[in-house]
Scaffold this active site. Structure first.
Site, short mmCIF file in Angstrom:
data_model
loop_
_atom_site.label_atom_id
_atom_site.label_comp_id
_atom_site.label_asym_id
_atom_site.label_seq_id
_atom_site.Cartn_x
_atom_site.Cartn_y
_atom_site.Cartn_z
N MET A 116 10.62 -2.64 34.62
CA MET A 116 11.77 -3.42 34.14
C MET A 116 12.03 -3.09 32.68
O MET A 116 11.10 -3.03 31.86
CB MET A 116 11.50 -4.92 34.33
CG MET A 116 11.64 -5.33 35.80
SD MET A 116 11.23 -7.05 36.04
CE MET A 116 9.48 -7.02 35.74
N SER B 61 8.84 1.21 32.52
CA SER B 61 10.21 1.71 32.67
C SER B 61 10.55 2.74 31.59
O SER B 61 10.12 2.61 30.44
CB SER B 61 11.18 0.53 32.56
OG SER B 61 12.50 0.99 32.31
N TYR C 66 13.71 7.60 34.89
CA TYR C 66 15.14 7.81 35.10
C TYR C 66 15.38 9.25 34.67
O TYR C 66 15.05 9.62 33.52
CB TYR C 66 15.97 6.87 34.22
CG TYR C 66 16.17 5.48 34.79
CD1 TYR C 66 16.66 5.30 36.09
CD2 TYR C 66 15.91 4.35 34.02
CE1 TYR C 66 16.85 4.02 36.60
CE2 TYR C 66 16.11 3.07 34.52
CZ TYR C 66 16.59 2.92 35.81
OH TYR C 66 16.79 1.66 36.32
N THR D 214 13.17 6.64 40.04
CA THR D 214 14.19 5.71 40.53
C THR D 214 15.43 6.50 40.90
O THR D 214 16.01 7.20 40.06
CB THR D 214 14.49 4.64 39.47
OG1 THR D 214 13.27 3.95 39.21
CG2 THR D 214 15.55 3.65 39.94
N ARG E 12 27.29 -5.22 36.57
CA ARG E 12 26.77 -6.59 36.42
C ARG E 12 27.77 -7.35 35.57
O ARG E 12 27.86 -7.16 34.36
CB ARG E 12 25.39 -6.57 35.80
CG ARG E 12 24.43 -5.79 36.73
CD ARG E 12 23.33 -5.13 35.99
NE ARG E 12 22.71 -4.10 36.81
CZ ARG E 12 21.72 -3.34 36.40
NH1 ARG E 12 21.23 -3.49 35.19
NH2 ARG E 12 21.21 -2.42 37.17
N LYS F 85 11.59 5.50 44.33
CA LYS F 85 11.97 4.07 44.35
C LYS F 85 13.48 3.93 44.57
O LYS F 85 14.26 4.54 43.83
CB LYS F 85 11.58 3.41 43.02
CG LYS F 85 12.03 1.96 42.89
CD LYS F 85 11.44 1.32 41.64
CE LYS F 85 11.86 -0.12 41.48
NZ LYS F 85 13.20 -0.28 40.94
N SER G 235 13.84 -0.50 48.21
CA SER G 235 14.30 -1.39 47.14
C SER G 235 15.81 -1.31 46.98
O SER G 235 16.38 -0.21 47.07
CB SER G 235 13.63 -0.96 45.82
OG SER G 235 14.19 -1.63 44.71
N HIS H 57 16.91 -2.49 44.14
CA HIS H 57 16.90 -2.66 42.68
C HIS H 57 17.12 -4.13 42.29
O HIS H 57 17.82 -4.44 41.33
CB HIS H 57 18.00 -1.77 42.08
CG HIS H 57 17.70 -1.24 40.70
ND1 HIS H 57 17.48 0.08 40.46
CD2 HIS H 57 17.60 -1.85 39.49
CE1 HIS H 57 17.27 0.27 39.16
NE2 HIS H 57 17.34 -0.90 38.56
N ASP I 110 10.25 -4.17 47.54
CA ASP I 110 10.47 -5.17 46.48
C ASP I 110 11.80 -5.88 46.69
O ASP I 110 12.58 -5.55 47.59
CB ASP I 110 10.33 -4.57 45.08
CG ASP I 110 11.54 -3.77 44.60
OD1 ASP I 110 12.58 -3.72 45.30
OD2 ASP I 110 11.45 -3.21 43.50
N GLY J 164 12.97 -10.04 45.57
CA GLY J 164 12.93 -11.44 46.01
C GLY J 164 11.54 -11.99 46.30
O GLY J 164 11.42 -13.07 46.85
N ARG K 102 8.70 -14.12 45.60
CA ARG K 102 8.48 -15.26 44.70
C ARG K 102 7.28 -16.11 45.11
O ARG K 102 6.89 -17.02 44.40
CB ARG K 102 9.74 -16.18 44.66
CG ARG K 102 11.00 -15.48 44.17
CD ARG K 102 10.92 -15.08 42.70
NE ARG K 102 12.11 -14.41 42.22
CZ ARG K 102 12.29 -13.08 42.22
NH1 ARG K 102 11.33 -12.27 42.67
NH2 ARG K 102 13.40 -12.55 41.75
N GLY L 35 9.16 -8.36 40.36
CA GLY L 35 10.09 -8.12 39.26
C GLY L 35 10.24 -9.29 38.32
O GLY L 35 9.32 -9.65 37.56
C1 LIG Z 1 15.87 -6.98 33.96
C2 LIG Z 1 15.54 -5.92 34.95
C3 LIG Z 1 15.40 -4.62 34.52
C4 LIG Z 1 15.08 -3.62 35.44
N1 LIG Z 1 14.88 -2.35 34.97
C5 LIG Z 1 14.52 -1.38 35.85
C6 LIG Z 1 14.21 -0.09 35.37
O1 LIG Z 1 14.25 0.19 34.19
N2 LIG Z 1 13.87 0.85 36.31
C7 LIG Z 1 13.81 0.57 37.65
O2 LIG Z 1 13.49 1.45 38.46
N3 LIG Z 1 14.07 -0.67 38.11
C8 LIG Z 1 14.41 -1.64 37.25
N4 LIG Z 1 14.64 -2.91 37.71
C9 LIG Z 1 14.45 -3.22 39.15
C10 LIG Z 1 13.01 -3.65 39.42
O3 LIG Z 1 12.13 -2.57 39.26
C11 LIG Z 1 12.81 -4.21 40.85
O4 LIG Z 1 13.31 -3.27 41.78
C12 LIG Z 1 13.49 -5.56 41.09
O5 LIG Z 1 13.51 -6.34 39.92
C13 LIG Z 1 12.74 -6.30 42.19
O6 LIG Z 1 13.38 -7.50 42.49
P1 LIG Z 1 12.89 -8.96 41.95
O7 LIG Z 1 13.26 -9.01 40.50
O8 LIG Z 1 13.68 -9.88 42.78
O9 LIG Z 1 11.40 -9.08 42.17
C14 LIG Z 1 14.95 -3.93 36.82
C15 LIG Z 1 15.10 -5.25 37.24
C16 LIG Z 1 15.37 -6.24 36.32
C17 LIG Z 1 15.49 -7.66 36.81
#
Ligand SMILES: Cc1cc2nc3c(=O)[nH]c(=O)nc-3n(C[C@H](O)[C@H](O)[C@H](O)COP(=O)(O)O)c2cc1C
Length: 385
Positions: free
Chosen positions: A88, A116, A139, A165, A174, A252, A274, A276, A307, A309, A311, A330
């Site tokens: 993240m 990340s 990335y 990713t 968003r 991913k 995923s 994302h 991944d 959701g 919780r 996440g």
């Molecule tokens: C604030 C935020 C930033 C994220 N940044 C990245 C990232 O830099 N690279 C990436 O592959 N996924 C990123 N993700 C996706 C997460 O790796 C993950 O797939 C996702 O948050 C899982 O869902 P959850 O938050 O419901 O657990 C990000 C998600 C969030 C919420």
């Protein structure tokens, strides 16, 4: 602009949902919205959270669950329970220690941490946590020399795998970030991405991208992605990466069984199913929607992680019962981080672990191999008994 860390130590949040509610109170609106947001109508984001509730678990009895072993190993990377922290971006917006605190908490909990590319901490800072189970999320940007440099640094510093990713050739839209004109607080840096400008010595690009993140008409992050991410990316990236590193490669963002097959034929070592966290293609299915077809395509040849959701401990159990090898966690990590840095993340991980342990006990499982599809309640089967 930054969150004011409050002390969680004397406050006992019971579950991850309460931690999210509390984090919303301490995080500035723009940052909470960035962390929590989904793309467009947020239909995939909402579906992710509902997906697990559709499945019910069958309690199993009289199975001696006095000793529960939750430990696992994926691609030789061990974990005290089948959870890893998802990559993240920009974690110093939640807490001054950012990714370093999250990695430390993962080390304490014995679970892998995925760093990340869009981190506020450098690869070296996170490596200095001494965590033996770090993974690097990549990335792929246009400048391959820089990409190769990141990968080699991560490998040299002991990172155990690369997580590429592949679901973000462009950033999902968003709307909350556009409305808020999301920008990273100006005292923070994107320490990994920044090395791009050192290599290219392109001060003009640096300036332009800083401006994108400092402020813009819409989301600054979206502008940065457009300028740096390589939207020409295709399957050739895998053999190219193999020339750069011997680390295992995890893809991913795979949501199609056809892509899962292609990934295997390219020699990918594991995939993460995923969407994302509902932040990329809106109206994409949930990971649980596509998991059966992906597992069918993979035929047990490589680990499949999911991944989106997660919780509750029962969510982890359901994912494993449906055939996943592990899950990524996440947003709750960011919320724990916002409340109390490393301790907050440790609290999140501990709550999830204890919930998972209880769920295993109440379904009669004392080891992960006891978790099987027949734990998922199937009314048709019951009525035939
Ligand atoms: C604030 C935020 C930033 C994220 N940044 C990245 C990232 O830099 N690279 C990436 O592959 N996924 C990123 N993700 C996706 C997460 O790796 C993950 O797939 C996702 O948050 C899982 O869902 P959850 O938050 O419901 O657990 C990000 C998600 C969030 C919420």
């Amino acid at each position: 602009m930054e969150a004011k860390p409050t002390l969680l130590i004397n406050r006992s949040f019971i579950n991850l949902l309460e931690i999210e509610e509390e984090a919303q109170k301490v995080l500035p609106r723009m940052i909470f919205d960035y962390y929590s947001s989904g793309s467009e109508s947020r239909s995939t984001l909402v579906a992710n959270l509902k997906a697990f509730a559709q499945f019910k678990l069958t309690p199993r009895v009289l199975r001696n669950v006095s000793n529960i072993n939750m430990a696992t190993e994926i691609l030789g990377i061990s974990s005290s329970f089948p959870v890893m922290v998802a990559p993240m971006a920009m974690q110093r917006m939640a807490h001054p220690d950012g990714e370093v605190a999250s990695a430390q908490a993962c080390k304490r909990a014995g679970i892998p941490f995925i760093l990340s590319t869009m981190s506020n901490s450098s690869i070296e800072e996170v490596a200095s946590s001494g965590h033996p189970s770090l993974l690097f999320q990549l990335y792929v940007i246009r400048n391959r020399e820089v990409v190769a440099g990141w990968v080699k640094r991560a490998q040299t510093l002991g990172f155990r795998a690369l997580v590429i990713t592949v679901d973000a050739p462009y950033l999902g839209r968003r709307e909350a970030d556009e409305r808020n004109r999301f920008c990273m607080p100006s005292h923070l840096r994107l320490k990994i991405l920044e090395s791009l400008y050192v290599v290219t010595q392109n001060a003009a690009v640096l300036e332009q991208n800083k401006k994108s993140l400092d402020n813009s008409k819409g989301s600054g992050l979206s502008a940065l992605f457009r300028s740096e991410l390589d939207s020409t990316l295709d399957w050739d990236i895998i053999p190219w990466l193999r020339t750069v590193t011997s680390l295992p490669i995890i893809l991913k963002g795979v949501m199609s069984p056809l892509d899962a097959q292609r990934a295997m034929s390219c020699g990918v070592n594991a995939i993460v199913v995923s969407n994302h966290g509902g932040r990329q293609l809106d109206h994409a299915p949930t990971s649980l929607d596509v998991l059966p077809a992906v597992l069918e395509a993979v035929q047990g040849r490589i680990p499949v992680i999911v991944d989106g959701g997660i919780r509750r401990g029962t969510d982890v159990l359901k994912a494993l019962a449906l055939g996943a090898s592990a899950v990524l966690l996440g947003r709750p990590v960011l919320y724990g981080l916002a409340l109390d840095g490393e301790h907050g993340v440790a609290r999140v991980l501990n709550i999830l672990k204890q919930e998972f342990k209880l769920a295993m006990a109440l379904t009669g499982c004392s080891k992960l191999s006891d978790i099987s599809p027949d734990l998922i309640f199937n009314p048709k089967l019951t009525s035939h008994l």
